[in-house]
Design an enzyme around this catalytic site. Structure first.
Site, PDB file in Angstrom:
ATOM      1  N   GLY A  49     -40.833  22.575  15.857  1.00  0.00           N
ATOM      2  CA  GLY A  49     -39.454  23.001  16.074  1.00  0.00           C
ATOM      3  C   GLY A  49     -38.690  22.224  17.129  1.00  0.00           C
ATOM      4  N   HIS A 102     -35.430  13.178   8.062  1.00  0.00           N
ATOM      5  CA  HIS A 102     -36.656  12.563   7.553  1.00  0.00           C
ATOM      6  C   HIS A 102     -37.056  11.430   8.498  1.00  0.00           C
ATOM      7  CE1 HIS A 102     -39.671  11.379   4.666  1.00  0.00           C
ATOM      8  NE2 HIS A 102     -39.308  10.131   4.890  1.00  0.00           N
TER       9      HIS A 102
HETATM   10  C1  GRF Z   1     -39.916  15.565  12.308  1.00  0.00           C
HETATM   11  O1  GRF Z   1     -40.478  14.294  12.501  1.00  0.00           O
HETATM   12  C2  GRF Z   1     -39.024  15.565  11.100  1.00  0.00           C
HETATM   13  O2  GRF Z   1     -38.382  14.362  10.894  1.00  0.00           O
HETATM   14  C3  GRF Z   1     -39.993  15.839   9.989  1.00  0.00           C
HETATM   15  O3  GRF Z   1     -40.921  16.737  10.510  1.00  0.00           O
HETATM   16  C4  GRF Z   1     -40.980  16.588  11.931  1.00  0.00           C
HETATM   17  C5  GRF Z   1     -40.679  17.924  12.501  1.00  0.00           C
HETATM   18  O4  GRF Z   1     -40.755  17.961  13.905  1.00  0.00           O
HETATM   19  N1  GRF Z   1     -39.273  16.320   8.830  1.00  0.00           N
HETATM   20  P1  GRF Z   1     -40.189  19.224  14.706  1.00  0.00           P
HETATM   21  O5  GRF Z   1     -40.825  20.458  14.077  1.00  0.00           O
HETATM   22  O6  GRF Z   1     -38.709  19.211  14.574  1.00  0.00           O
HETATM   23  O7  GRF Z   1     -40.655  19.024  16.107  1.00  0.00           O
END
Ligand code: GRF
Length: 212
Positions: free
Chosen positions: A12, A105
């Site tokens: 998160g 992404h």
């Molecule tokens: C991030 O690298 C995002 O790009 C990908 O999943 C990861 C999530 O990280 N879709 P977080 O949960 O926001 O720390």
């Protein structure tokens, strides 16, 4: 005040960046498919509504997606943000909120859709890697691109170092894209994102920058 619903599955940190950005809108709910997502702790501290829709409680993807879509819809969102939401959404979900779903992404799309993006970037020997905020369409990791940030891939990088460099940029561009959306500075036109022409951008990003 525009209403934002954030979907998470894990840590998160992007959700946190969205909270900290003080967006011109209200984060009315955080919804997780994972009941033990570490990010829920921070979300609870923000006093926002929390919902858990555990995909494991449903017989199939359609049933899960319908329940998720109904829950999201109950908050009447102007914007749905996928912030590390690790479930592939069905066409029915995407069409229900079409033009209102943003995803982050961790690659420069269309390069490296899917998972393990940082290791794949290292394996390919690319010099630039990064992240992309895009509108979600029915094609996985392939919707109209709002903004991208590029970072250099350095000779000493391993997956963790590269992921950390990209993540820092994720926390920068995701709130920016959400802000533009909420301020009506981006529109979807013929499958492309049009950005308010008063926003200014640099002409080139080159890496390595060649100045040494
Ligand atoms: C991030 O690298 C995002 O790009 C990908 O999943 C990861 C999530 O990280 N879709 P977080 O949960 O926001 O720390």
């Amino acid at each position: 005040m525009k209403r934002i619903v954030i979907l998470i599955s894990g840590r998160g940190s992007n959700m946190r960046a969205l909270f900290e950005a003080r967006l011109p809108g209200k984060i009315v709910a955080v919804i997780s498919n994972n009941p033990v997502a570490p990010g829920l702790h921070y979300a609870r501290q923000q006093g926002t509504e929390i919902r858990i829709i555990n995909h494991r409680d449903f017989a199939d993807r359609d049933a899960f997606d319908t329940a998720l879509a109904n829950e999201v819809n109950s908050f009447a969102p102007d914007l749905v943000v996928l912030a590390g939401f690790m479930r592939i959404l069905t066409e029915a979900f995407v069409l229900r909120f079409a033009g209102r779903i943003l995803n982050i992404h961790p690659s420069l799309l269309p390069a490296f859709p899917g998972v393990n993006t940082h290791q794949r970037a290292l394996d390919e020997g690319v010099r630039l890697h990064g992240c992309t905020v895009h509108f979600v369409t029915t094609a996985l990791d392939h919707g109209p691109i709002v903004i991208q940030a590029a970072v250099p891939v350095l000779p000493e990088d391993d997956e963790a170092a590269l992921a950390a460099r990209v993540l820092e940029q994720e926390h920068h561009i995701f709130p920016l894209a959400a802000r533009w959306f909420l301020d009506d500075r981006i529109t979807l036109q013929d499958g492309r994102v049009r950005i308010d022409s008063t926003l200014r951008f640099p002409k080139a990003v080159i890496s390595p920058n060649g100045q040494n």
